[in-house]
Design a protein around this motif. Structure first.
Motif, PDB file in Angstrom:
ATOM      1  N   ALA A   9      17.493  57.738  80.052  1.00 22.87           N
ATOM      2  CA  ALA A   9      16.116  57.822  79.554  1.00 22.87           C
ATOM      3  C   ALA A   9      16.067  58.019  78.040  1.00 22.87           C
ATOM      4  O   ALA A   9      15.169  57.504  77.370  1.00 22.87           O
ATOM      5  CB  ALA A   9      15.377  58.959  80.249  1.00 22.87           C
ATOM      6  N   LEU A  10      17.046  58.748  77.499  1.00 19.96           N
ATOM      7  CA  LEU A  10      17.077  59.015  76.064  1.00 19.96           C
ATOM      8  C   LEU A  10      17.937  58.018  75.297  1.00 19.96           C
ATOM      9  O   LEU A  10      18.004  58.082  74.069  1.00 19.96           O
ATOM     10  CB  LEU A  10      17.584  60.437  75.799  1.00 19.96           C
ATOM     11  CG  LEU A  10      16.726  61.566  76.352  1.00 19.96           C
ATOM     12  CD1 LEU A  10      17.388  62.920  76.071  1.00 19.96           C
ATOM     13  CD2 LEU A  10      15.324  61.530  75.758  1.00 19.96           C
ATOM     14  N   ASP A  11      18.607  57.121  76.017  1.00 20.70           N
ATOM     15  CA  ASP A  11      19.505  56.131  75.417  1.00 20.70           C
ATOM     16  C   ASP A  11      20.570  56.806  74.556  1.00 20.70           C
ATOM     17  O   ASP A  11      20.800  56.456  73.403  1.00 20.70           O
ATOM     18  CB  ASP A  11      18.711  55.108  74.603  1.00 20.70           C
ATOM     19  CG  ASP A  11      19.550  53.893  74.232  1.00 20.70           C
ATOM     20  OD1 ASP A  11      20.469  53.547  74.994  1.00 20.70           O
ATOM     21  OD2 ASP A  11      19.285  53.283  73.170  1.00 20.70           O
ATOM     22  N   VAL A  12      21.203  57.815  75.170  1.00 16.86           N
ATOM     23  CA  VAL A  12      22.244  58.605  74.506  1.00 16.86           C
ATOM     24  C   VAL A  12      23.394  58.757  75.495  1.00 16.86           C
ATOM     25  O   VAL A  12      23.162  59.055  76.668  1.00 16.86           O
ATOM     26  CB  VAL A  12      21.701  60.012  74.137  1.00 16.86           C
ATOM     27  CG1 VAL A  12      22.782  60.881  73.549  1.00 16.86           C
ATOM     28  CG2 VAL A  12      20.530  59.905  73.188  1.00 16.86           C
ATOM     29  N   PRO A  13      24.637  58.578  75.050  1.00 18.00           N
ATOM     30  CA  PRO A  13      25.761  58.790  75.972  1.00 18.00           C
ATOM     31  C   PRO A  13      25.771  60.224  76.502  1.00 18.00           C
ATOM     32  O   PRO A  13      25.437  61.163  75.763  1.00 18.00           O
ATOM     33  CB  PRO A  13      26.999  58.535  75.100  1.00 18.00           C
ATOM     34  CG  PRO A  13      26.520  57.798  73.910  1.00 18.00           C
ATOM     35  CD  PRO A  13      25.081  58.184  73.710  1.00 18.00           C
ATOM     36  N   PRO A  14      26.139  60.420  77.762  1.00 23.10           N
ATOM     37  CA  PRO A  14      26.186  61.771  78.329  1.00 23.10           C
ATOM     38  C   PRO A  14      27.009  62.740  77.486  1.00 23.10           C
ATOM     39  O   PRO A  14      26.652  63.905  77.355  1.00 23.10           O
ATOM     40  CB  PRO A  14      26.810  61.574  79.706  1.00 23.10           C
ATOM     41  CG  PRO A  14      26.547  60.157  80.047  1.00 23.10           C
ATOM     42  CD  PRO A  14      26.533  59.413  78.741  1.00 23.10           C
ATOM     43  N   SER A  15      28.084  62.258  76.895  1.00 17.60           N
ATOM     44  CA  SER A  15      28.941  63.135  76.085  1.00 17.60           C
ATOM     45  C   SER A  15      28.175  63.722  74.900  1.00 17.60           C
ATOM     46  O   SER A  15      28.425  64.861  74.505  1.00 17.60           O
ATOM     47  CB  SER A  15      30.165  62.370  75.599  1.00 17.60           C
ATOM     48  OG  SER A  15      29.786  61.277  74.789  1.00 17.60           O
ATOM     49  N   LYS A  16      27.240  62.977  74.337  1.00 22.13           N
ATOM     50  CA  LYS A  16      26.442  63.476  73.210  1.00 22.13           C
ATOM     51  C   LYS A  16      25.519  64.615  73.649  1.00 22.13           C
ATOM     52  O   LYS A  16      25.224  65.514  72.881  1.00 22.13           O
ATOM     53  CB  LYS A  16      25.598  62.350  72.592  1.00 22.13           C
ATOM     54  CG  LYS A  16      26.398  61.352  71.812  1.00 22.13           C
ATOM     55  CD  LYS A  16      26.857  61.971  70.533  1.00 22.13           C
ATOM     56  CE  LYS A  16      27.523  60.927  69.655  1.00 22.13           C
ATOM     57  NZ  LYS A  16      28.124  61.532  68.469  1.00 22.13           N
ATOM     58  N   LEU A  17      25.065  64.551  74.904  1.00 22.34           N
ATOM     59  CA  LEU A  17      24.189  65.610  75.419  1.00 22.34           C
ATOM     60  C   LEU A  17      24.957  66.904  75.634  1.00 22.34           C
ATOM     61  O   LEU A  17      24.355  67.977  75.665  1.00 22.34           O
ATOM     62  CB  LEU A  17      23.523  65.159  76.718  1.00 22.34           C
ATOM     63  CG  LEU A  17      22.597  63.954  76.607  1.00 22.34           C
ATOM     64  CD1 LEU A  17      22.069  63.576  77.975  1.00 22.34           C
ATOM     65  CD2 LEU A  17      21.471  64.208  75.623  1.00 22.34           C
ATOM     66  N   LEU A  18      26.272  66.805  75.793  1.00 16.27           N
ATOM     67  CA  LEU A  18      27.094  67.979  76.081  1.00 16.27           C
ATOM     68  C   LEU A  18      27.823  68.533  74.860  1.00 16.27           C
ATOM     69  O   LEU A  18      28.466  69.576  74.941  1.00 16.27           O
ATOM     70  CB  LEU A  18      28.111  67.651  77.168  1.00 16.27           C
ATOM     71  CG  LEU A  18      27.513  67.249  78.517  1.00 16.27           C
ATOM     72  CD1 LEU A  18      28.609  66.769  79.449  1.00 16.27           C
ATOM     73  CD2 LEU A  18      26.738  68.390  79.126  1.00 16.27           C
ATOM     74  N   GLU A  19      27.741  67.855  73.716  1.00 17.27           N
ATOM     75  CA  GLU A  19      28.428  68.316  72.512  1.00 17.27           C
ATOM     76  C   GLU A  19      27.847  69.630  72.014  1.00 17.27           C
ATOM     77  O   GLU A  19      26.660  69.889  72.160  1.00 17.27           O
ATOM     78  CB  GLU A  19      28.291  67.282  71.387  1.00 17.27           C
ATOM     79  CG  GLU A  19      29.170  66.077  71.549  1.00 17.27           C
ATOM     80  CD  GLU A  19      29.002  65.095  70.393  1.00 17.27           C
ATOM     81  OE1 GLU A  19      28.098  65.252  69.562  1.00 17.27           O
ATOM     82  OE2 GLU A  19      29.793  64.140  70.346  1.00 17.27           O
ATOM     83  N   PHE A  20      28.703  70.419  71.396  1.00 16.39           N
ATOM     84  CA  PHE A  20      28.265  71.675  70.790  1.00 16.39           C
ATOM     85  C   PHE A  20      27.520  71.369  69.504  1.00 16.39           C
ATOM     86  O   PHE A  20      27.972  70.607  68.673  1.00 16.39           O
ATOM     87  CB  PHE A  20      29.464  72.574  70.501  1.00 16.39           C
ATOM     88  CG  PHE A  20      29.083  73.871  69.852  1.00 16.39           C
ATOM     89  CD1 PHE A  20      28.497  74.873  70.612  1.00 16.39           C
ATOM     90  CD2 PHE A  20      29.284  74.062  68.505  1.00 16.39           C
ATOM     91  CE1 PHE A  20      28.128  76.079  70.009  1.00 16.39           C
ATOM     92  CE2 PHE A  20      28.929  75.260  67.908  1.00 16.39           C
ATOM     93  CZ  PHE A  20      28.350  76.261  68.664  1.00 16.39           C
ATOM     94  N   ARG A  21      26.336  71.970  69.345  1.00 17.00           N
ATOM     95  CA  ARG A  21      25.541  71.847  68.124  1.00 17.00           C
ATOM     96  C   ARG A  21      25.191  73.240  67.651  1.00 17.00           C
ATOM     97  O   ARG A  21      24.844  74.100  68.428  1.00 17.00           O
ATOM     98  CB  ARG A  21      24.251  71.078  68.362  1.00 17.00           C
ATOM     99  CG  ARG A  21      24.434  69.633  68.686  1.00 17.00           C
ATOM    100  CD  ARG A  21      23.090  68.964  68.881  1.00 17.00           C
ATOM    101  NE  ARG A  21      22.331  68.938  67.656  1.00 17.00           N
ATOM    102  CZ  ARG A  21      22.400  67.959  66.737  1.00 17.00           C
ATOM    103  NH1 ARG A  21      23.198  66.956  66.940  1.00 17.00           N
ATOM    104  NH2 ARG A  21      21.669  67.999  65.658  1.00 17.00           N
TER     105      ARG A  21
END
Length: 62
Positions: free
Chosen positions: A49-61
């Motif tokens: 839905a966000l057009d973002v790889p799953p790994s990017k959603l899990l990265e530390f920010r």
């Protein structure tokens, strides 16, 4: 998780994202503040839905 970051970057409300993936808005809210876990199924749905790889959603920010 970075769901709120990418959601806002895409100009979506929690309600709009919830509708796209078929869950309640309150569930998105709870996921974003980490008061509930996220299933792999929902992680992939949000990723699409966000057009973002799953790994990017899990990265530390910070």
């Amino acid at each position: 998780m970075n769901i709120a970051y990418y959601r806002k970057l895409r100009g979506l409300t929690q309600e709009a994202l919830a509708e796209k993936i078929g869950v309640d808005q309150t569930h998105i809210s709870k996921i974003e503040v980490a008061s509930v876990g996220i299933s792999l199924d929902n992680l992939f749905r949000i990723s699409i839905a966000l057009d973002v790889p799953p790994s990017k959603l899990l990265e530390f920010r910070e």
